[in-house]
Design an enzyme around this catalytic site. Sequence first.
Site, short mmCIF file in Angstrom:
data_model
loop_
_atom_site.label_atom_id
_atom_site.label_comp_id
_atom_site.label_asym_id
_atom_site.label_seq_id
_atom_site.Cartn_x
_atom_site.Cartn_y
_atom_site.Cartn_z
CE LYS A 119 48.01 19.06 55.87
NZ LYS A 119 49.51 19.06 55.79
CE1 TYR A 125 56.18 8.34 37.51
CE2 TYR A 125 55.09 6.60 36.81
CZ TYR A 125 55.88 7.35 36.38
OH TYR A 125 56.25 7.78 35.26
CB THR A 134 53.99 18.20 51.58
OG1 THR A 134 52.92 17.05 51.45
CG2 THR A 134 54.45 18.66 50.34
CE1 TYR A 156 43.14 11.80 62.44
CE2 TYR A 156 44.76 9.84 62.72
CZ TYR A 156 43.80 10.83 63.37
OH TYR A 156 43.40 10.76 64.65
#
Length: 303
Positions: free
Chosen positions: A170, A110, A47, A138
């Site tokens: 994560k 989406y 991100t 991950y």
Amino acid sequence: MTTRKLQLFVPAITPFADDLSVDTAALVRTGKALIASGAHGLAPFGTTSEANSLTVAERIPALEALIEGGIAGSALIPGTGCCAAGDTIELTRNAMELGCRGALMLPPFYFKGVPEDGVFAAFANVIEAIGDTRLKLYLYHIPQMTGVPITLSLIERLLKAYPDTIAGLKDSSGNWDNTKSVIEAFPQIDTYSASEAMIPVNATTGGAGCISASANVNPAGIRALIDGLGTPQEAELLEQVASIRKIFESIPLIPSIKAAVALQHGDPNLARVRPPLAPPPATADAQIAEAVRIAATAKGATL
């Protein structure tokens, strides 16, 4: 205190040239500086890296540049999750063949409200298509962005089907209770918090450490906290990292992180973002400068 070795992976920013192409030389330079300042490795193309504003054709040579620039594959967990399965497979296979520690994979994001069976099938599709025991995944849980959560039952199903492939998770939800539940339910995988302020509780619960956006600015401080857990300095070290984290939580995150990195390196080009992101407002300048000032106080800070 857990005996698991805690680690800091930085979701490194992606520098852009004047024409908004990826500046791979700057990517390598800033990535190596992060490791020199204490990070155990990088988690690029997530991100904070603006990965979903990058094409597959940009991400592959950028990852190759990091390795050719001297960063070991074992220190890299690149993001590879896309909406299209073919893109995810291509990026994930490339990361594996380059010898990366693993791939950090978003679910297809989406379509919302999809059944768990569909999300399971999306991950299984990638694993089966690659069909290689070297593959380590991950899982990337960031439901506020994707709208597609990585649930405990989904993790359980994936681990049952692919126990040697699912390596970690994560948790970018910001919900410590969720992170704690993952660590406690699945101690066999590495679970990373997305906030460095959670490092002490992540550690005592059995987590693996941190993958944090603000580690782009404060790698030395966060590493000092990891190394200082259980010492008389822990509270002071936690205060340092938490204060920087709090600053970035109050201003536009990614543009402000990039502006801070640009200030640290004396290179305004590092502040460029791709649309739809925009530079932080001028009202954030003082807060960005304060975050940089606090980061410079960390022992071993070189940025």
